[in-house]
Write a protein that holds these residues in place. Structure first.
Motif, short mmCIF file in Angstrom:
data_model
loop_
_atom_site.label_atom_id
_atom_site.label_comp_id
_atom_site.label_asym_id
_atom_site.label_seq_id
_atom_site.Cartn_x
_atom_site.Cartn_y
_atom_site.Cartn_z
N ARG A 29 9.83 -2.11 -1.65
CA ARG A 29 9.44 -3.53 -1.46
C ARG A 29 9.63 -4.84 -2.32
O ARG A 29 10.64 -5.60 -1.83
CB ARG A 29 7.96 -4.01 -0.97
CG ARG A 29 6.96 -3.40 -0.44
CD ARG A 29 5.70 -3.55 -0.06
NE ARG A 29 5.34 -3.52 1.09
CZ ARG A 29 3.95 -2.85 0.87
NH1 ARG A 29 2.95 -3.32 0.05
NH2 ARG A 29 3.14 -2.34 2.00
N LYS B 118 6.71 2.74 -2.80
CA LYS B 118 6.14 2.08 -0.82
C LYS B 118 6.19 0.82 -2.43
O LYS B 118 7.47 0.20 -1.77
CB LYS B 118 4.91 1.64 -0.31
CG LYS B 118 4.62 0.81 0.67
CD LYS B 118 3.34 0.81 1.34
CE LYS B 118 2.99 2.15 1.57
NZ LYS B 118 1.82 2.09 1.93
N ASP C 246 2.31 5.22 -3.02
CA ASP C 246 2.36 3.76 -3.30
C ASP C 246 3.42 3.26 -4.32
O ASP C 246 3.67 2.48 -4.16
CB ASP C 246 0.68 4.40 -4.13
CG ASP C 246 0.00 3.81 -2.93
OD1 ASP C 246 -0.52 4.22 -2.24
OD2 ASP C 246 -1.48 4.22 -3.70
#
Length: 86
Positions: free
Chosen positions: A80, A76, A73
């Motif tokens: 981004r 990720k 997580d």
């Protein structure tokens, strides 16, 4: 103020803006590179955690799996942020 003076003044403002943007572009590249390096370290750590899941007992695998999920997580979100920088 004469037209010549106004044009000269606007050109000076544009030069200053251009210089500022050049510095910001350079800094964003450095920030992106630093973020990439950090994410690469996190990726290697996550890969090792994912490998441990298959080798661990059921209880331990769940703990390792939760830790790996958190790492993924974070990665990720980091990817981004990096995409936005580029």
């Amino acid at each position: 103020m004469a037209l010549r003076d106004r044009i000269h003044e606007e050109a000076q403002e544009l030069r200053a803006m251009r210089d500022e943007l050049r510095v910001q572009m350079h800094l964003s590249k450095l920030e992106a590179r630093d973020l990439w390096d950090q994410l690469e370290g996190n990726w290697e750590h996550a890969e090792s955690k994912l490998g441990e899941i298959g080798e661990a007992s059921q209880e331990t695998a769940e703990d390792v799996g939760q830790a790996a999920k958190l790492l993924l997580d974070e990665l990720k979100e980091g990817y981004r942020r990096l995409r936005k920088l580029l």
